[in-house]
Design a protein around this motif. Structure first.
Motif, mmCIF file in Angstrom:
data_model
loop_
_atom_site.group_PDB
_atom_site.id
_atom_site.type_symbol
_atom_site.label_atom_id
_atom_site.label_comp_id
_atom_site.label_asym_id
_atom_site.label_seq_id
_atom_site.Cartn_x
_atom_site.Cartn_y
_atom_site.Cartn_z
ATOM 1 N N ILE A 8 25.757 25.249 53.005
ATOM 2 C CA ILE A 8 26.452 24.652 51.862
ATOM 3 C C ILE A 8 26.261 25.555 50.649
ATOM 4 O O ILE A 8 25.129 25.829 50.254
ATOM 5 C CB ILE A 8 25.869 23.257 51.549
ATOM 6 N N PHE A 9 27.362 26.018 50.089
ATOM 7 C CA PHE A 9 27.290 26.906 48.929
ATOM 8 C C PHE A 9 27.648 26.166 47.645
ATOM 9 O O PHE A 9 28.661 25.473 47.596
ATOM 10 C CB PHE A 9 28.285 28.075 49.086
ATOM 11 N N ASP A 10 26.822 26.351 46.626
ATOM 12 C CA ASP A 10 27.238 26.000 45.279
ATOM 13 C C ASP A 10 28.314 27.039 44.942
ATOM 14 O O ASP A 10 28.392 28.073 45.592
ATOM 15 C CB ASP A 10 26.024 26.102 44.350
ATOM 16 N N CYS A 11 29.122 26.794 43.932
ATOM 17 C CA CYS A 11 30.198 27.742 43.619
ATOM 18 C C CYS A 11 29.853 28.666 42.450
ATOM 19 O O CYS A 11 29.697 29.869 42.622
ATOM 20 C CB CYS A 11 31.488 26.980 43.332
ATOM 21 N N ASP A 12 29.694 28.081 41.259
ATOM 22 C CA ASP A 12 29.451 28.887 40.055
ATOM 23 C C ASP A 12 28.068 29.535 40.086
ATOM 24 O O ASP A 12 27.069 28.832 40.161
ATOM 25 C CB ASP A 12 29.592 28.010 38.813
ATOM 26 N N GLY A 13 28.048 30.870 40.049
ATOM 27 C CA GLY A 13 26.776 31.580 40.060
ATOM 28 C C GLY A 13 26.291 31.950 41.447
ATOM 29 O O GLY A 13 25.372 32.744 41.608
ATOM 30 N N VAL A 14 26.922 31.361 42.477
ATOM 31 C CA VAL A 14 26.534 31.665 43.862
ATOM 32 C C VAL A 14 27.655 32.420 44.575
ATOM 33 O O VAL A 14 27.434 33.410 45.252
ATOM 34 C CB VAL A 14 26.161 30.368 44.622
ATOM 35 N N LEU A 15 28.882 31.931 44.412
ATOM 36 C CA LEU A 15 30.047 32.606 44.999
ATOM 37 C C LEU A 15 30.762 33.451 43.956
ATOM 38 O O LEU A 15 31.199 34.568 44.239
ATOM 39 C CB LEU A 15 31.021 31.567 45.580
ATOM 40 N N VAL A 16 30.889 32.907 42.761
ATOM 41 C CA VAL A 16 31.610 33.604 41.684
ATOM 42 C C VAL A 16 30.718 33.712 40.450
ATOM 43 O O VAL A 16 29.940 32.806 40.155
ATOM 44 C CB VAL A 16 32.922 32.868 41.320
ATOM 45 N N LYS A 103 30.732 26.370 57.099
ATOM 46 C CA LYS A 103 30.291 26.410 55.712
ATOM 47 C C LYS A 103 31.198 25.587 54.812
ATOM 48 O O LYS A 103 32.350 25.354 55.130
ATOM 49 C CB LYS A 103 30.172 27.847 55.195
ATOM 50 N N CYS A 104 30.610 25.159 53.702
ATOM 51 C CA CYS A 104 31.395 24.390 52.743
ATOM 52 C C CYS A 104 30.905 24.688 51.331
ATOM 53 O O CYS A 104 29.880 25.348 51.148
ATOM 54 C CB CYS A 104 31.316 22.893 53.043
#
Length: 213
Positions: A8-16, A103-104
Motif C-alpha cells: 500500500i503506497f501513500d501518494c504525496d511524498g512517496v510516489l510523487v 498494489k494500491c
C-alpha cells in the motif's frame, strides 16, 4: 517472511514529490487570507493530513470560517504548478515496474489531486482502479481507518500487507492499523519515522530488498 501479499503506497511524498509544491501554495494562500504561515509551519501543521482535518485547523487558527473558495483556489494554483514542476519520487517508476505484488494507493488527498499527480507523472497505470482517498472514510490519518479500508477493499489480511509512508500521521495510522510500515526519509527524519513506528529507508531503490525481493 518479509514478502507481503499487498503493498500500500501513500501518494504525496512517496510516489510523487508534491509536498514542496502543495505546502508552498498553501502557506502563501493562508498568508493572503490573513493567517501568516511559513512553508515550515505548513509542513508541521498539514503534512499527511486530509483536507477536512486541515480545514478544521485553519478555521481554529483563523478564528473564523475561511473564504468559501479556499479549496478551489488551492487546487487551481497547485494543479497549475503540478503541470510544470511535479516530479515522480526518484527511482519509483523502476521500482513499481519490478514490484510484482498487488498494489494500491491510500492517500490523504482528495481523488482529483491523486489522479492529477499520478497522471502528470505517468504513474497512474500502476494503480488503475486501486486508489483510495481519505474522503472514503470517517477519520483521516493518523486514524487507521483509511488503511483498514484499503486492505479490506483489496481483500488481503492486514498481517500480510506492507505500507510505504513518509509522514508521521501516515506512519501512526499504519501502526494503529497493525500493519507493517516502511518510512521514506524525506520530509521527516529517520529518527522521527523510527520513533513513530516505521522502518526508515532513504532511497526508493532499497524498497524491493526491504520487501524480501
Amino acid at each position: 517472511n518479509l514478502k507481503p501479499d499487498l503493498v500500500i503506497f501513500d501518494c504525496d511524498g512517496v510516489l510523487v514529490d508534491s509536498e514542496p509544491i502543495s505546502n508552498q501554495v498553501l502557506s502563501e494562500l493562508l498568508t493572503e487570507i490573513g493567517l501568516p504561515t511559513t512553508f515550515e509551519k505548513s509542513l508541521e501543521l498539514f503534512l499527511g493530513k486530509s483536507w477536512q482535518d486541515s480545514l478544521k485547523t485553519i478555521e481554529s487558527l483563523l478564528g473564523k470560517k475561511p473564504p468559501e473558495n479556499l479549496f478551489d483556489e488551492y487546487m487551481k494554483r497547485m494543479f497549475k504548478l503540478f503541470e510544470t514542476d511535479l516530479e515522480p519520487i526518484k527511482g519509483i517508476s523502476q521500482v513499481l515496474n519490478n514490484l510484482n505484488f498487488p498494489k494500491c494507493v491510500a492517500s490523504s488527498g482528495p481523488y482529483e489531486k491523486i489522479y492529477k499527480t499520478l497522471g502528470s507523472t505517468q504513474l497512474l497505470s500502476f494503480f488503475e482502479g486501486n486508489i483510495f482517498s481519505a474522503v472514503d472514510v470517517k477519520n483521516g490519518k493518523p486514524a487507521p481507518d483509511l488503511f483498514l479500508y484499503a486492505v479490506d477493499k483489496m481483500g488481503f489480511p492486514k498481517e500480510e500487507c506492507a505500507i510505504i509512508e513518509d509522514s508521521i500521521p501516515g506512519v501512526t495510522a499504519a501502526v494503529r492499523a497493525g500493519i507493517r510500515v516502511l518510512g521514506l526519509v524525506k520530509m521527516s527524519s529517520s529518527k522521527e519515522l523510527k520513533e513513530a513506528g516505521a522502518e526508515p529507508f532513504t532511497n526508493m531503490r532499497e524498497l524491493p530488498k526491504l520487501l524480501g525481493l
